[in-house]
Write a protein that holds these residues in place. Structure first.
Motif, mmCIF file in Angstrom:
data_model
loop_
_atom_site.group_PDB
_atom_site.id
_atom_site.type_symbol
_atom_site.label_atom_id
_atom_site.label_comp_id
_atom_site.label_asym_id
_atom_site.label_seq_id
_atom_site.Cartn_x
_atom_site.Cartn_y
_atom_site.Cartn_z
ATOM 1 N N PRO A 34 0.800 -1.230 0.000
ATOM 2 C CA PRO A 34 0.000 0.000 0.000
ATOM 3 C C PRO A 34 0.830 1.278 0.000
ATOM 4 C CG PRO A 34 -0.183 -1.153 2.113
ATOM 5 C CD PRO A 34 0.542 -2.071 1.167
ATOM 6 N N GLU A 35 2.026 1.250 0.560
ATOM 7 C CA GLU A 35 2.850 2.464 0.568
ATOM 8 C C GLU A 35 3.279 2.865 -0.839
ATOM 9 O OE1 GLU A 35 5.734 -0.921 1.733
ATOM 10 O OE2 GLU A 35 3.622 -0.441 2.034
ATOM 11 N N HIS A 36 3.283 1.916 -1.762
ATOM 12 C CA HIS A 36 3.580 2.228 -3.166
ATOM 13 C C HIS A 36 2.293 2.427 -3.972
ATOM 14 C CE1 HIS A 36 7.775 1.624 -2.499
ATOM 15 N NE2 HIS A 36 7.567 0.406 -2.044
ATOM 16 N N LEU A 37 1.327 1.537 -3.782
ATOM 17 C CA LEU A 37 0.080 1.587 -4.542
ATOM 18 C C LEU A 37 -0.620 2.938 -4.385
ATOM 19 C CD1 LEU A 37 -1.931 -0.006 -6.313
ATOM 20 C CD2 LEU A 37 -2.957 -0.857 -4.205
ATOM 21 N N LYS A 38 -0.645 3.473 -3.181
ATOM 22 C CA LYS A 38 -1.358 4.739 -2.956
ATOM 23 C C LYS A 38 -0.724 5.898 -3.724
ATOM 24 C CE LYS A 38 0.896 6.018 1.409
ATOM 25 N NZ LYS A 38 1.821 6.984 0.862
ATOM 26 N N ASN A 39 0.558 5.762 -4.059
ATOM 27 C CA ASN A 39 1.258 6.835 -4.778
ATOM 28 C C ASN A 39 0.870 6.933 -6.250
ATOM 29 O OD1 ASN A 39 2.678 7.533 -2.474
ATOM 30 N ND2 ASN A 39 4.401 6.202 -2.991
ATOM 31 N N TRP A 40 0.457 5.826 -6.837
ATOM 32 C CA TRP A 40 0.222 5.852 -8.278
ATOM 33 C C TRP A 40 -1.189 5.474 -8.710
ATOM 34 C CZ3 TRP A 40 -1.276 1.517 -10.912
ATOM 35 C CH2 TRP A 40 -1.065 0.288 -10.298
ATOM 36 N N TRP A 41 -1.997 4.912 -7.830
ATOM 37 C CA TRP A 41 -3.305 4.409 -8.241
ATOM 38 C C TRP A 41 -4.223 5.555 -8.644
ATOM 39 C CZ3 TRP A 41 -4.848 0.062 -10.014
ATOM 40 C CH2 TRP A 41 -6.222 -0.172 -10.156
ATOM 41 N N GLY A 42 -4.840 5.428 -9.798
ATOM 42 C CA GLY A 42 -5.811 6.407 -10.269
ATOM 43 C C GLY A 42 -5.255 7.266 -11.389
ATOM 44 N N PRO A 43 -6.157 7.969 -12.073
ATOM 45 C CA PRO A 43 -5.746 8.819 -13.195
ATOM 46 C C PRO A 43 -4.886 9.997 -12.747
ATOM 47 C CG PRO A 43 -8.134 8.422 -13.206
ATOM 48 C CD PRO A 43 -7.603 7.924 -11.904
ATOM 49 N N ALA A 44 -4.349 10.703 -13.717
ATOM 50 C CA ALA A 44 -3.502 11.874 -13.460
ATOM 51 C C ALA A 44 -4.231 12.858 -12.547
ATOM 52 C CB ALA A 44 -3.122 12.545 -14.775
ATOM 53 N N GLY A 45 -3.517 13.358 -11.547
ATOM 54 C CA GLY A 45 -4.065 14.361 -10.642
ATOM 55 C C GLY A 45 -4.800 13.799 -9.447
ATOM 56 N N PHE A 46 -5.124 12.522 -9.458
ATOM 57 C CA PHE A 46 -5.839 11.919 -8.334
ATOM 58 C C PHE A 46 -4.867 11.495 -7.236
ATOM 59 C CE2 PHE A 46 -9.226 11.849 -11.294
ATOM 60 C CZ PHE A 46 -10.407 11.649 -10.592
ATOM 61 N N THR A 47 -5.316 11.593 -5.996
ATOM 62 C CA THR A 47 -4.575 11.081 -4.845
ATOM 63 C C THR A 47 -5.482 10.105 -4.099
ATOM 64 O OG1 THR A 47 -5.278 12.925 -3.457
ATOM 65 C CG2 THR A 47 -3.158 13.166 -4.617
ATOM 66 N N ASN A 48 -4.918 9.380 -3.150
ATOM 67 C CA ASN A 48 -5.665 8.345 -2.439
ATOM 68 C C ASN A 48 -5.469 8.422 -0.937
ATOM 69 O OD1 ASN A 48 -6.548 6.503 -4.760
ATOM 70 N ND2 ASN A 48 -4.366 6.702 -5.134
ATOM 71 N N THR A 49 -6.515 8.067 -0.232
ATOM 72 C CA THR A 49 -6.434 7.793 1.202
ATOM 73 C C THR A 49 -6.872 6.345 1.384
ATOM 74 O OG1 THR A 49 -6.983 10.073 1.757
ATOM 75 C CG2 THR A 49 -7.257 8.423 3.497
ATOM 76 N N PHE A 50 -5.972 5.507 1.857
ATOM 77 C CA PHE A 50 -6.303 4.105 2.095
ATOM 78 C C PHE A 50 -6.788 3.957 3.537
ATOM 79 C CE2 PHE A 50 -3.577 1.590 -1.194
ATOM 80 C CZ PHE A 50 -4.049 2.393 -2.207
ATOM 81 N N ASN A 51 -7.980 3.383 3.690
ATOM 82 C CA ASN A 51 -8.526 3.116 5.019
ATOM 83 C C ASN A 51 -8.218 1.702 5.466
ATOM 84 O OD1 ASN A 51 -9.759 5.714 5.184
ATOM 85 N ND2 ASN A 51 -11.326 4.980 3.781
ATOM 86 N N GLU A 52 -8.216 0.775 4.514
ATOM 87 C CA GLU A 52 -7.928 -0.628 4.821
ATOM 88 C C GLU A 52 -7.302 -1.265 3.593
ATOM 89 O OE1 GLU A 52 -10.256 -4.634 6.463
ATOM 90 O OE2 GLU A 52 -11.398 -2.831 6.024
ATOM 91 N N PHE A 53 -6.268 -2.058 3.815
ATOM 92 C CA PHE A 53 -5.627 -2.777 2.714
ATOM 93 C C PHE A 53 -5.142 -4.107 3.274
ATOM 94 C CE2 PHE A 53 -2.228 -3.926 -0.244
ATOM 95 C CZ PHE A 53 -2.841 -3.684 -1.461
ATOM 96 N N ASP A 54 -6.004 -5.104 3.177
ATOM 97 C CA ASP A 54 -5.735 -6.438 3.714
ATOM 98 C C ASP A 54 -5.464 -7.339 2.516
ATOM 99 O OD1 ASP A 54 -5.603 -8.775 5.120
ATOM 100 O OD2 ASP A 54 -7.699 -8.763 5.768
ATOM 101 N N PHE A 55 -4.177 -7.420 2.143
ATOM 102 C CA PHE A 55 -3.794 -8.073 0.891
ATOM 103 C C PHE A 55 -3.749 -9.587 1.052
ATOM 104 C CE2 PHE A 55 -0.693 -9.227 -2.497
ATOM 105 C CZ PHE A 55 -1.452 -8.792 -3.567
ATOM 106 N N ARG A 56 -4.942 -10.182 0.949
ATOM 107 C CA ARG A 56 -5.111 -11.639 0.967
ATOM 108 C C ARG A 56 -6.462 -11.926 0.344
ATOM 109 N NH1 ARG A 56 -8.807 -12.965 4.858
ATOM 110 N NH2 ARG A 56 -9.264 -11.264 6.282
ATOM 111 N N VAL A 57 -6.646 -13.140 -0.155
ATOM 112 C CA VAL A 57 -7.939 -13.514 -0.718
ATOM 113 C C VAL A 57 -8.994 -13.377 0.378
ATOM 114 C CG1 VAL A 57 -9.291 -15.407 -1.700
ATOM 115 C CG2 VAL A 57 -6.947 -15.009 -2.484
#
Length: 153
Positions: A34-57
């Motif tokens: 998530p420390e990397h994904l939040k930096n680039w996810w979304g179109p140009a100009g968009f930023t992200n706030t991650f509330n939960e990121f539980d990376f498992r099925v």
């Protein structure tokens, strides 16, 4: 209960792909940490706030995309398939509803092809987004390139 990846026909899919000059392991990290994904996810100009990121099925990914001028766009997702370092898939509980299937193909030690598929239950739902999403997915890949370069330095 596991969720199956829906079977689609081409009229129910939006597919974007690009070859990145980075290792498959690094590319997978950019999508799964998530420390990397939040930096680039979304179109140009968009930023992200991650509330939960539980990376498992079965794990939840809850975040808010912030538009460049205005607007906050809540996203609620659940991971439905993870095969490190080759596949990540999730389904959205937020509208519009669709699944994402991202595959990471190793072409060489420092070359990875990403195929990013948005899978819809109907061609109507797919058709509503297709005119906008194709260019936005390219912007997303552009931001990923920048993040990968910073991770690789």
């Amino acid at each position: 209960m596991t969720t199956e990846i829906i079977k689609t026909t081409p009229d129910c899919e939006i597919v974007s792909s690009r070859i990145f000059n980075f290792s498959r392991e690094l590319v997978f990290r950019a999508w799964s940490e998530p420390e990397h994904l939040k930096n680039w996810w979304g179109p140009a100009g968009f930023t992200n706030t991650f509330n939960e990121f539980d990376f498992r099925v079965g794990g939840k990914w809850s975040f808010i995309m912030h538009g460049p001028e205005k607007g906050n766009y809540p996203n609620e997702c659940e991971f439905i398939k993870i095969e490190k370092p080759s596949i990540i898939a999730w389904k959205r509980f937020s509208k519009p509803h669709f699944q994402v299937l991202a595959t990471f193909d190793k072409l060489s030690d420092n070359k990875t092809k990403i195929v990013f598929k948005m899978l819809f239950n109907s061609s109507e739902e797919c058709g509503k987004l297709k005119p906008f999403v194709v260019d936005k997915n390219e912007e997303n890949f552009d931001k990923l390139e920048v993040e990968l370069a910073s991770m690789n330095s």
